[in-house]
Design an enzyme around this catalytic site. Structure first.
Site, mmCIF file in Angstrom:
data_model
loop_
_atom_site.group_PDB
_atom_site.id
_atom_site.type_symbol
_atom_site.label_atom_id
_atom_site.label_comp_id
_atom_site.label_asym_id
_atom_site.label_seq_id
_atom_site.Cartn_x
_atom_site.Cartn_y
_atom_site.Cartn_z
ATOM 1 N N HIS A 223 -1.678 -6.188 7.031
ATOM 2 C CA HIS A 223 -1.916 -6.578 8.421
ATOM 3 C C HIS A 223 -3.007 -7.640 8.472
ATOM 4 O O HIS A 223 -3.718 -7.883 7.476
ATOM 5 C CB HIS A 223 -2.334 -5.366 9.267
ATOM 6 C CG HIS A 223 -3.508 -4.615 8.713
ATOM 7 N ND1 HIS A 223 -4.797 -5.078 8.807
ATOM 8 C CD2 HIS A 223 -3.579 -3.434 8.045
ATOM 9 C CE1 HIS A 223 -5.622 -4.221 8.234
ATOM 10 N NE2 HIS A 223 -4.905 -3.217 7.755
ATOM 11 N N CYS A 236 -5.822 -0.655 2.706
ATOM 12 C CA CYS A 236 -4.803 -1.580 3.210
ATOM 13 C C CYS A 236 -4.922 -2.960 2.571
ATOM 14 O O CYS A 236 -5.846 -3.244 1.819
ATOM 15 C CB CYS A 236 -4.893 -1.689 4.724
ATOM 16 S SG CYS A 236 -4.198 -0.265 5.573
#
Length: 347
Positions: A223, A236
Protein backbone atom coordinates in the site's frame (compact mmCIF):
# COMPACT_ATOMS: atom_id res chain seq x y z
CA UNK A 1 100.35 69.49 -39.05
CA UNK A 2 101.40 66.38 -37.26
CA UNK A 3 99.66 67.54 -34.06
CA UNK A 4 96.41 68.12 -35.95
CA UNK A 5 96.57 64.61 -37.42
CA UNK A 6 97.11 63.11 -33.94
CA UNK A 7 94.17 65.06 -32.52
CA UNK A 8 91.90 63.84 -35.34
CA UNK A 9 92.97 60.25 -34.75
CA UNK A 10 92.31 60.60 -31.02
CA UNK A 11 88.88 62.12 -31.63
CA UNK A 12 88.02 59.37 -34.09
CA UNK A 13 89.03 56.69 -31.58
CA UNK A 14 86.84 58.27 -28.89
CA UNK A 15 83.85 58.32 -31.20
CA UNK A 16 84.36 54.66 -32.07
CA UNK A 17 84.64 53.71 -28.40
CA UNK A 18 81.46 55.63 -27.56
CA UNK A 19 79.62 53.91 -30.41
CA UNK A 20 80.74 50.46 -29.27
CA UNK A 21 79.62 51.12 -25.68
CA UNK A 22 76.20 52.31 -26.91
CA UNK A 23 75.77 49.24 -29.10
CA UNK A 24 76.68 46.92 -26.22
CA UNK A 25 74.07 48.52 -23.92
CA UNK A 26 71.40 48.22 -26.60
CA UNK A 27 72.26 44.57 -27.18
CA UNK A 28 72.04 43.90 -23.40
CA UNK A 29 68.69 45.70 -23.25
CA UNK A 30 67.32 43.60 -26.12
CA UNK A 31 68.71 40.45 -24.49
CA UNK A 32 67.04 41.27 -21.15
CA UNK A 33 63.74 41.96 -22.88
CA UNK A 34 63.92 38.61 -24.68
CA UNK A 35 64.71 36.78 -21.44
CA UNK A 36 61.72 38.39 -19.72
CA UNK A 37 59.43 37.34 -22.59
CA UNK A 38 60.68 33.75 -22.53
CA UNK A 39 60.44 33.65 -18.74
CA UNK A 40 56.82 34.84 -18.86
CA UNK A 41 55.88 32.20 -21.42
CA UNK A 42 57.63 29.41 -19.51
CA UNK A 43 55.30 29.49 -16.44
CA UNK A 44 56.35 27.07 -13.66
CA UNK A 45 54.42 23.78 -13.67
CA UNK A 46 52.46 24.57 -10.50
CA UNK A 47 51.35 27.91 -11.91
CA UNK A 48 50.41 26.28 -15.21
CA UNK A 49 48.06 23.86 -13.46
CA UNK A 50 46.53 26.69 -11.49
CA UNK A 51 45.87 28.77 -14.57
CA UNK A 52 44.55 25.80 -16.46
CA UNK A 53 42.07 24.86 -13.76
CA UNK A 54 40.78 28.39 -13.41
CA UNK A 55 40.48 29.18 -17.08
CA UNK A 56 39.38 25.89 -18.68
CA UNK A 57 35.80 24.81 -17.86
CA UNK A 58 35.24 21.21 -16.73
CA UNK A 59 33.27 19.31 -19.35
CA UNK A 60 31.07 16.52 -18.00
CA UNK A 61 31.12 13.28 -19.96
CA UNK A 62 27.83 12.02 -21.32
CA UNK A 63 26.67 9.13 -19.15
CA UNK A 64 26.11 5.65 -20.55
CA UNK A 65 23.82 2.86 -19.31
CA UNK A 66 25.08 1.41 -16.02
CA UNK A 67 25.95 -1.97 -17.48
CA UNK A 68 28.25 -0.30 -20.01
CA UNK A 69 29.99 2.18 -17.75
CA UNK A 70 32.31 1.00 -14.99
CA UNK A 71 32.25 4.20 -12.95
CA UNK A 72 31.02 7.77 -12.93
CA UNK A 73 27.36 6.84 -13.44
CA UNK A 74 26.25 8.13 -10.03
CA UNK A 75 27.22 11.21 -8.02
CA UNK A 76 26.83 11.98 -4.33
CA UNK A 77 24.71 14.94 -3.25
CA UNK A 78 25.97 15.46 0.31
CA UNK A 79 23.66 17.19 2.77
CA UNK A 80 25.12 19.04 5.78
CA UNK A 81 23.74 18.56 9.31
CA UNK A 82 23.16 22.27 9.85
CA UNK A 83 19.48 23.03 9.10
CA UNK A 84 20.10 26.37 7.39
CA UNK A 85 22.74 24.84 5.17
CA UNK A 86 20.45 21.89 4.39
CA UNK A 87 17.66 24.30 3.44
CA UNK A 88 20.07 26.09 1.16
CA UNK A 89 21.25 22.82 -0.42
CA UNK A 90 17.68 21.66 -1.04
CA UNK A 91 16.88 25.02 -2.57
CA UNK A 92 19.70 24.41 -5.06
CA UNK A 93 18.48 20.83 -5.52
CA UNK A 94 15.02 22.11 -6.43
CA UNK A 95 16.46 24.62 -8.89
CA UNK A 96 18.65 22.04 -10.60
CA UNK A 97 16.01 19.32 -11.00
CA UNK A 98 12.31 19.49 -11.87
CA UNK A 99 9.61 17.70 -9.86
CA UNK A 100 9.71 14.43 -11.83
CA UNK A 101 13.50 14.32 -11.65
CA UNK A 102 13.46 14.99 -7.90
CA UNK A 103 10.90 12.21 -7.42
CA UNK A 104 13.12 9.79 -9.38
CA UNK A 105 16.23 10.72 -7.37
CA UNK A 106 14.41 10.30 -4.05
CA UNK A 107 13.00 6.96 -5.25
CA UNK A 108 16.52 5.70 -5.93
CA UNK A 109 17.30 6.57 -2.31
CA UNK A 110 14.10 4.81 -1.10
CA UNK A 111 12.59 8.11 -0.01
CA UNK A 112 9.38 10.01 -0.64
CA UNK A 113 9.16 13.82 -0.66
CA UNK A 114 8.08 13.93 3.00
CA UNK A 115 11.16 11.99 4.12
CA UNK A 116 13.85 13.75 2.10
CA UNK A 117 15.31 15.23 5.31
CA UNK A 118 16.20 11.73 6.50
CA UNK A 119 19.14 11.46 4.11
CA UNK A 120 22.70 12.64 4.72
CA UNK A 121 23.70 11.79 1.15
CA UNK A 122 21.59 11.41 -1.97
CA UNK A 123 22.74 9.11 -4.75
CA UNK A 124 22.14 11.04 -7.97
CA UNK A 125 22.59 9.60 -11.49
CA UNK A 126 24.47 11.78 -13.95
CA UNK A 127 21.61 11.32 -16.41
CA UNK A 128 18.06 11.32 -15.03
CA UNK A 129 15.56 8.73 -16.28
CA UNK A 130 12.22 9.55 -14.62
CA UNK A 131 10.87 6.06 -15.46
CA UNK A 132 13.72 4.54 -13.37
CA UNK A 133 14.07 1.72 -15.91
CA UNK A 134 17.66 2.74 -16.77
CA UNK A 135 18.65 1.94 -13.18
CA UNK A 136 16.74 -1.32 -12.74
CA UNK A 137 18.41 -3.79 -10.36
CA UNK A 138 16.17 -6.52 -11.79
CA UNK A 139 16.98 -8.30 -15.08
CA UNK A 140 15.01 -7.03 -18.05
CA UNK A 141 14.13 -10.58 -19.09
CA UNK A 142 13.52 -13.78 -17.08
CA UNK A 143 12.85 -16.76 -19.34
CA UNK A 144 11.87 -18.87 -16.35
CA UNK A 145 8.73 -16.68 -16.09
CA UNK A 146 7.86 -16.71 -19.80
CA UNK A 147 4.60 -18.55 -19.14
CA UNK A 148 3.58 -16.48 -16.11
CA UNK A 149 1.36 -13.60 -17.21
CA UNK A 150 1.66 -11.51 -14.03
CA UNK A 151 4.26 -11.69 -11.27
CA UNK A 152 5.38 -9.28 -8.52
CA UNK A 153 8.66 -9.71 -6.62
CA UNK A 154 10.02 -7.87 -3.57
CA UNK A 155 13.71 -7.89 -2.68
CA UNK A 156 14.53 -7.41 1.01
CA UNK A 157 18.29 -6.80 0.44
CA UNK A 158 17.77 -3.78 -1.82
CA UNK A 159 14.26 -2.73 -0.70
CA UNK A 160 12.78 -2.76 -4.20
CA UNK A 161 9.95 -4.42 -6.11
CA UNK A 162 9.80 -5.62 -9.70
CA UNK A 163 6.88 -6.57 -11.95
CA UNK A 164 7.14 -9.16 -14.73
CA UNK A 165 4.68 -9.97 -17.52
CA UNK A 166 5.53 -13.18 -19.38
CA UNK A 167 9.13 -12.81 -18.22
CA UNK A 168 9.60 -9.19 -19.29
CA UNK A 169 10.23 -6.52 -16.67
CA UNK A 170 7.51 -3.87 -17.01
CA UNK A 171 8.06 -1.87 -13.82
CA UNK A 172 10.20 -1.56 -10.71
CA UNK A 173 10.37 0.85 -7.80
CA UNK A 174 11.31 1.48 -4.16
CA UNK A 175 9.72 -0.03 -1.08
CA UNK A 176 10.05 -0.01 2.70
CA UNK A 177 9.45 -3.49 4.07
CA UNK A 178 9.10 -4.83 7.60
CA UNK A 179 11.53 -3.51 10.21
CA UNK A 180 13.88 -5.89 12.03
CA UNK A 181 11.38 -6.65 14.80
CA UNK A 182 8.41 -7.09 12.41
CA UNK A 183 9.84 -8.53 9.22
CA UNK A 184 7.77 -9.27 6.14
CA UNK A 185 7.09 -12.97 5.55
CA UNK A 186 9.34 -14.44 2.84
CA UNK A 187 8.41 -16.91 0.13
CA UNK A 188 5.73 -17.37 -2.52
CA UNK A 189 2.22 -16.11 -1.89
CA UNK A 190 -0.69 -14.77 -3.95
CA UNK A 191 -2.63 -11.51 -4.08
CA UNK A 192 -5.92 -11.68 -2.19
CA UNK A 193 -8.31 -8.76 -1.77
CA UNK A 194 -7.86 -5.04 -2.34
CA UNK A 195 -9.35 -1.84 -0.99
CA UNK A 196 -8.75 1.77 -2.03
CA UNK A 197 -8.51 2.92 1.59
CA UNK A 198 -7.92 0.56 4.49
CA UNK A 199 -7.41 1.25 8.19
CA UNK A 200 -4.43 -0.47 9.80
CA UNK A 201 -5.18 -3.16 12.40
CA UNK A 202 -2.16 -1.93 14.38
CA UNK A 203 -3.43 1.64 14.75
CA UNK A 204 -6.69 3.20 13.60
CA UNK A 205 -4.76 6.39 12.83
CA UNK A 206 -2.85 4.69 10.04
CA UNK A 207 -4.63 5.13 6.73
CA UNK A 208 -3.48 2.77 3.98
CA UNK A 209 -4.36 3.98 0.45
CA UNK A 210 -4.55 1.40 -2.36
CA UNK A 211 -4.06 -1.54 -0.05
CA UNK A 212 -3.62 -4.96 -1.68
CA UNK A 213 -3.54 -7.88 0.77
CA UNK A 214 -1.14 -10.81 0.18
CA UNK A 215 -1.37 -12.54 3.62
CA UNK A 216 -4.96 -12.48 4.78
CA UNK A 217 -4.53 -13.88 8.30
CA UNK A 218 -1.37 -11.85 8.97
CA UNK A 219 -2.91 -8.70 7.51
CA UNK A 220 0.13 -8.12 5.27
CA UNK A 221 -0.15 -6.27 1.99
CA UNK A 222 1.34 -3.54 -0.15
CA UNK A 223 0.00 0.00 0.00
CA UNK A 224 1.02 3.65 -0.17
CA UNK A 225 2.82 4.95 2.92
CA UNK A 226 5.91 6.88 3.98
CA UNK A 227 9.27 5.74 2.58
CA UNK A 228 11.94 6.80 5.11
CA UNK A 229 14.97 5.28 3.36
CA UNK A 230 15.13 1.98 5.28
CA UNK A 231 12.84 -0.95 6.28
CA UNK A 232 10.37 0.61 8.74
CA UNK A 233 6.94 -1.01 8.35
CA UNK A 234 5.01 -3.39 10.60
CA UNK A 235 5.44 -6.24 8.05
CA UNK A 236 3.66 -4.53 5.15
CA UNK A 237 5.23 -3.42 1.88
CA UNK A 238 5.18 0.36 1.60
CA UNK A 239 5.11 2.01 -1.81
CA UNK A 240 5.02 5.43 -3.40
CA UNK A 241 1.43 6.42 -4.17
CA UNK A 242 1.85 6.24 -7.95
CA UNK A 243 3.31 2.71 -7.63
CA UNK A 244 0.56 1.61 -5.24
CA UNK A 245 -2.07 2.92 -7.68
CA UNK A 246 -0.41 1.14 -10.59
CA UNK A 247 -0.20 -2.20 -8.79
CA UNK A 248 -3.76 -1.79 -7.52
CA UNK A 249 -4.96 -1.84 -11.14
CA UNK A 250 -2.41 -4.39 -12.40
CA UNK A 251 -2.67 -7.35 -10.04
CA UNK A 252 -5.55 -9.86 -9.97
CA UNK A 253 -7.47 -10.60 -6.77
CA UNK A 254 -8.55 -13.98 -5.47
CA UNK A 255 -11.97 -15.45 -6.35
CA UNK A 256 -13.98 -16.77 -3.43
CA UNK A 257 -16.57 -19.54 -3.34
CA UNK A 258 -20.20 -18.56 -2.65
CA UNK A 259 -20.43 -17.31 0.91
CA UNK A 260 -16.84 -16.08 0.86
CA UNK A 261 -15.50 -18.65 3.33
CA UNK A 262 -13.10 -20.43 0.98
CA UNK A 263 -10.91 -19.55 -1.96
CA UNK A 264 -11.93 -20.80 -5.39
CA UNK A 265 -8.98 -19.25 -7.25
CA UNK A 266 -5.87 -17.37 -6.24
CA UNK A 267 -4.72 -14.00 -7.51
CA UNK A 268 -1.40 -12.77 -8.93
CA UNK A 269 1.73 -14.60 -7.75
CA UNK A 270 3.95 -12.62 -5.35
CA UNK A 271 7.44 -13.43 -4.05
CA UNK A 272 9.31 -11.85 -1.13
CA UNK A 273 12.94 -12.93 -0.77
CA UNK A 274 16.33 -12.26 0.80
CA UNK A 275 17.70 -10.61 3.93
CA UNK A 276 18.50 -6.99 4.67
CA UNK A 277 21.95 -5.98 5.98
CA UNK A 278 20.70 -4.57 9.28
CA UNK A 279 23.01 -1.86 10.62
CA UNK A 280 25.14 -1.91 7.47
CA UNK A 281 25.62 0.61 4.70
CA UNK A 282 22.42 1.23 2.80
CA UNK A 283 22.60 -0.76 -0.45
CA UNK A 284 21.84 2.12 -2.83
CA UNK A 285 24.84 4.09 -1.51
CA UNK A 286 27.08 1.34 -2.86
CA UNK A 287 26.12 2.57 -6.35
CA UNK A 288 28.59 5.43 -5.83
CA UNK A 289 31.41 2.85 -5.94
CA UNK A 290 29.85 0.40 -8.37
CA UNK A 291 26.80 1.22 -10.57
CA UNK A 292 25.96 -2.49 -10.68
CA UNK A 293 26.21 -3.06 -6.92
CA UNK A 294 22.46 -3.69 -6.47
CA UNK A 295 21.95 -5.76 -9.61
CA UNK A 296 20.27 -9.15 -9.19
CA UNK A 297 21.45 -11.67 -11.75
CA UNK A 298 19.28 -13.80 -14.03
CA UNK A 299 20.94 -16.89 -12.54
CA UNK A 300 20.07 -15.90 -8.96
CA UNK A 301 16.41 -15.24 -9.73
CA UNK A 302 16.08 -18.33 -11.93
CA UNK A 303 17.39 -20.51 -9.11
CA UNK A 304 15.02 -18.79 -6.67
CA UNK A 305 11.90 -19.05 -8.83
CA UNK A 306 12.27 -22.40 -10.63
CA UNK A 307 10.89 -24.52 -7.76
CA UNK A 308 7.66 -22.46 -7.68
CA UNK A 309 7.00 -21.83 -11.37
CA UNK A 310 4.79 -24.90 -11.86
CA UNK A 311 2.66 -23.86 -8.87
CA UNK A 312 2.30 -20.36 -10.35
CA UNK A 313 1.23 -21.79 -13.70
CA UNK A 314 -1.25 -24.17 -12.05
CA UNK A 315 -2.89 -21.37 -10.04
CA UNK A 316 -2.91 -19.12 -13.11
CA UNK A 317 -4.67 -21.76 -15.22
CA UNK A 318 -7.20 -22.42 -12.45
CA UNK A 319 -7.99 -18.71 -12.08
CA UNK A 320 -8.51 -18.32 -15.83
CA UNK A 321 -10.83 -21.33 -15.84
CA UNK A 322 -12.85 -20.03 -12.88
CA UNK A 323 -13.00 -16.49 -14.31
CA UNK A 324 -14.19 -17.84 -17.68
CA UNK A 325 -16.91 -19.94 -16.05
CA UNK A 326 -18.15 -16.91 -14.07
CA UNK A 327 -18.12 -14.80 -17.22
CA UNK A 328 -20.07 -17.46 -19.10
CA UNK A 329 -22.59 -17.80 -16.27
CA UNK A 330 -23.14 -14.05 -16.22
CA UNK A 331 -23.56 -13.94 -19.99
CA UNK A 332 -26.18 -16.70 -19.83
CA UNK A 333 -27.96 -14.99 -16.94
CA UNK A 334 -28.29 -11.71 -18.83
CA UNK A 335 -30.87 -12.86 -21.47
CA UNK A 336 -32.94 -14.55 -18.72
CA UNK A 337 -32.86 -11.40 -16.61
CA UNK A 338 -33.81 -9.32 -19.65
CA UNK A 339 -36.66 -11.71 -20.41
CA UNK A 340 -37.98 -11.47 -16.83
CA UNK A 341 -37.77 -7.70 -16.95
CA UNK A 342 -39.66 -7.67 -20.27
CA UNK A 343 -42.39 -9.95 -18.85
CA UNK A 344 -42.76 -7.72 -15.82
CA UNK A 345 -43.14 -4.61 -17.97
CA UNK A 346 -45.71 -6.27 -20.25
CA UNK A 347 -47.89 -7.20 -17.29
Amino acid sequence: MKNISVKKSFLYACLCALFLVSCKKEIEKISDTFKDTVSASETPEAEKDSVKKDSVPVVKKESAPPMMQENGFYNAFVLPKDKKMRDSMYAEFSKKYDEKERTAILALNRLDSKSKWNADTLVVPTKIDTTLMAYSPFPMQLDVLSGVKKFVIFSYPIQAFGVYSNGSLVKWGPTSMGKKTAQTTRGLTFANWKKKLSISTVSSEWKLPYNFNIHNIGGIGWHEYTLPGYPASHSCLRLLRKDAQWLYSYADTWILNPGGATTKARGTAVMVFGDYNWGGRRPWKKLLDDPNANNISVEELTKLLEPDVQKMLKEQANREKVADSIKTARAMATPIQNERTSDTLSK
